[in-house]
Scaffold this motif. Structure first.
Motif, PDB file in Angstrom:
ATOM      1  N   ILE A 110       0.844  -1.194   0.000  1.00 27.74           N
ATOM      2  CA  ILE A 110       0.000   0.000   0.000  1.00 27.74           C
ATOM      3  C   ILE A 110       0.882   1.248   0.000  1.00 27.74           C
ATOM      4  O   ILE A 110       1.608   1.505   0.958  1.00 27.74           O
ATOM      5  CB  ILE A 110      -0.932  -0.004   1.236  1.00 27.74           C
ATOM      6  CG1 ILE A 110      -1.857  -1.231   1.176  1.00 27.74           C
ATOM      7  CG2 ILE A 110      -1.736   1.287   1.324  1.00 27.74           C
ATOM      8  CD1 ILE A 110      -2.596  -1.514   2.457  1.00 27.74           C
ATOM      9  N   THR A 111       0.828   1.999  -1.099  1.00 26.28           N
ATOM     10  CA  THR A 111       1.655   3.201  -1.208  1.00 26.28           C
ATOM     11  C   THR A 111       0.778   4.413  -1.522  1.00 26.28           C
ATOM     12  O   THR A 111      -0.280   4.273  -2.139  1.00 26.28           O
ATOM     13  CB  THR A 111       2.700   3.049  -2.332  1.00 26.28           C
ATOM     14  OG1 THR A 111       2.007   2.923  -3.589  1.00 26.28           O
ATOM     15  CG2 THR A 111       3.593   1.831  -2.108  1.00 26.28           C
ATOM     16  N   PRO A 112       1.219   5.610  -1.110  1.00 24.37           N
ATOM     17  CA  PRO A 112       0.409   6.809  -1.381  1.00 24.37           C
ATOM     18  C   PRO A 112       0.236   7.085  -2.866  1.00 24.37           C
ATOM     19  O   PRO A 112      -0.846   7.495  -3.300  1.00 24.37           O
ATOM     20  CB  PRO A 112       1.185   7.934  -0.676  1.00 24.37           C
ATOM     21  CG  PRO A 112       2.533   7.393  -0.366  1.00 24.37           C
ATOM     22  CD  PRO A 112       2.381   5.916  -0.252  1.00 24.37           C
ATOM     23  N   GLY A 113       1.292   6.829  -3.670  1.00 23.68           N
ATOM     24  CA  GLY A 113       1.194   7.059  -5.113  1.00 23.68           C
ATOM     25  C   GLY A 113       0.129   6.200  -5.755  1.00 23.68           C
ATOM     26  O   GLY A 113      -0.670   6.676  -6.585  1.00 23.68           O
ATOM     27  N   HIS A 114       0.086   4.937  -5.361  1.00 20.42           N
ATOM     28  CA  HIS A 114      -0.898   4.004  -5.915  1.00 20.42           C
ATOM     29  C   HIS A 114      -2.298   4.362  -5.425  1.00 20.42           C
ATOM     30  O   HIS A 114      -3.287   4.266  -6.174  1.00 20.42           O
ATOM     31  CB  HIS A 114      -0.532   2.579  -5.518  1.00 20.42           C
ATOM     32  CG  HIS A 114      -1.242   1.532  -6.322  1.00 20.42           C
ATOM     33  ND1 HIS A 114      -0.901   0.209  -6.298  1.00 20.42           N
ATOM     34  CD2 HIS A 114      -2.307   1.608  -7.173  1.00 20.42           C
ATOM     35  CE1 HIS A 114      -1.717  -0.477  -7.074  1.00 20.42           C
ATOM     36  NE2 HIS A 114      -2.577   0.355  -7.622  1.00 20.42           N
ATOM     37  N   ALA A 115      -2.397   4.797  -4.163  1.00 19.94           N
ATOM     38  CA  ALA A 115      -3.708   5.168  -3.602  1.00 19.94           C
ATOM     39  C   ALA A 115      -4.334   6.309  -4.399  1.00 19.94           C
ATOM     40  O   ALA A 115      -5.549   6.344  -4.611  1.00 19.94           O
ATOM     41  CB  ALA A 115      -3.557   5.571  -2.141  1.00 19.94           C
ATOM     42  N   LEU A 116      -3.496   7.243  -4.847  1.00 21.05           N
ATOM     43  CA  LEU A 116      -4.005   8.373  -5.635  1.00 21.05           C
ATOM     44  C   LEU A 116      -4.478   7.930  -7.017  1.00 21.05           C
ATOM     45  O   LEU A 116      -5.383   8.538  -7.594  1.00 21.05           O
ATOM     46  CB  LEU A 116      -2.925   9.448  -5.770  1.00 21.05           C
ATOM     47  CG  LEU A 116      -2.616  10.250  -4.502  1.00 21.05           C
ATOM     48  CD1 LEU A 116      -1.429  11.169  -4.723  1.00 21.05           C
ATOM     49  CD2 LEU A 116      -3.832  11.046  -4.039  1.00 21.05           C
ATOM     50  N   LYS A 117      -3.865   6.882  -7.563  1.00 26.85           N
ATOM     51  CA  LYS A 117      -4.228   6.395  -8.898  1.00 26.85           C
ATOM     52  C   LYS A 117      -5.529   5.596  -8.891  1.00 26.85           C
ATOM     53  O   LYS A 117      -6.220   5.504  -9.904  1.00 26.85           O
ATOM     54  CB  LYS A 117      -3.100   5.529  -9.470  1.00 26.85           C
ATOM     55  CG  LYS A 117      -1.863   6.333  -9.857  1.00 26.85           C
ATOM     56  CD  LYS A 117      -0.747   5.420 -10.324  1.00 26.85           C
ATOM     57  CE  LYS A 117       0.535   6.196 -10.615  1.00 26.85           C
ATOM     58  NZ  LYS A 117       1.658   5.294 -10.967  1.00 26.85           N
ATOM     59  N   LEU A 118      -5.856   5.000  -7.748  1.00 30.58           N
ATOM     60  CA  LEU A 118      -7.082   4.203  -7.667  1.00 30.58           C
ATOM     61  C   LEU A 118      -8.304   5.114  -7.684  1.00 30.58           C
ATOM     62  O   LEU A 118      -8.317   6.167  -7.049  1.00 30.58           O
ATOM     63  CB  LEU A 118      -7.085   3.370  -6.375  1.00 30.58           C
ATOM     64  CG  LEU A 118      -6.097   2.207  -6.323  1.00 30.58           C
ATOM     65  CD1 LEU A 118      -6.002   1.659  -4.894  1.00 30.58           C
ATOM     66  CD2 LEU A 118      -6.507   1.099  -7.280  1.00 30.58           C
TER      67      LEU A 118
END
Length: 202
Positions: free
Chosen positions: A74-82
Motif C-alpha cells: 500500500i503506497t500513497p502514489g498508488h492510492a491516488l491512482k485508484l
C-alpha cells in the motif's frame, strides 16, 4: 532469558506494585512491535478504515483494500491512482475514501513527512497527524501505539478502554476523565501495555 521476557517481568512487577486490580486482570502480556517507516502510510490507512468499526469488519475491509495494490504494497502514489469507486467497493465509506486520498496527497506533496515521525515526541506526532483531515486524536493515538510502539500512551477517546475500566474498577456509571486519569497515572511508564490488558478484558 530473553530481553523481552525481562521487560515483561519488569512491567508485571510494576503493575503488581501500583495496581493489584490491573495485575490480576493480566491474561496475555506482550510488547507491541514497531512498524517499519515504509509501512506507516499503510498503517494510517488501516487506522482510518478501523474508525467506528468492529475489529472483524475493519479487518475484512482492510484485506479487500490491500488486494487493490500490487503485491499488497500500500503506497500513497498508488492510492491516488485508484478511483474513488474502486476504493469505495471495498466497503470503505465515501468519507474514509476521501480521507485516505487526502492523506496520500499530503504524503506525496511532502506536507507530511512520515519518516520524520520517529524522531518526534508522542505529543508532536499526534499534533502533526491531526492536521490531516480524517485523522483525529484517537486515530493518531492508535498510530503512536501500534505503529511507533511507544510504551506510555493512553487513549481517553477509546470507548473500549473506558468500558474496560468501568468493568474492572466497579464503576456504576462511565468514569469521568478525572477518575480515569487518577487510575491510569500510576501505570506510567507502561500505559500502552495496560491498554492491551484492558482490551483483552472487554
Amino acid at each position: 532469558m530473553g530481553k523481552n521476557h525481562l521487560i515483561l517481568k519488569k512491567i508485571k512487577n510494576h503493575f503488581k506494585k501500583v495496581d493489584p486490580i490491573l495485575y490480576k486482570a493480566i491474561k496475555d502480556l506482550y510488547l507491541l512491535e514497531k512498524v517499519a517507516p515504509k509501512d506507516y502510510f499503510a498503517k494510517l490507512c488501516g487506522e482510518i478504515i478501523n474508525q467506528q468499526l468492529s475489529d472483524k469488519a475493519s479487518a475484512t475491509i482492510y484485506k479487500r483494500f490491500q488486494m487493490l495494490y500490487s503485491n499488497g504494497k500500500i503506497t500513497p502514489g498508488h492510492a491516488l491512482k485508484l478511483s474513488h469507486q474502486k476504493l469505495r467497493a471495498t466497503g470503505t465509506s465515501n468519507a474514509k475514501v476521501r480521507f485516505i486520498k487526502g492523506l496520500a496527497q499530503k504524503v506525496v506533496n511532502r506536507e507530511l513527512k512520515l519518516e520524520e515521525l520517529d524522531s518526534m515526541t508522542d505529543e508532536e506526532v499526534i499534533k502533526e497527524l491531526t492536521k490531516i483531515k480524517g485523522i483525529g486524536p484517537w486515530t493518531a493515538e492508535m498510530f503512536v501505539m501500534f505503529a511507533l510502539a511507544r510504551p506510555d500512551v493512553f487513549s481517553h477517546g477509546d470507548l473500549g478502554l473506558r468500558k474496560a475500566i468501568k468493568k474492572l474498577y466497579g464503576f456504576k456509571r462511565e468514569p469521568t476523565r478525572k477518575q480515569i486519569e487518577k487510575i491510569t497515572k500510576k501505570w506510567s511508564p507502561y500505559r500502552t501495555c495496560a491498554c492491551t490488558i484492558l482490551w483483552q478484558n472487554l
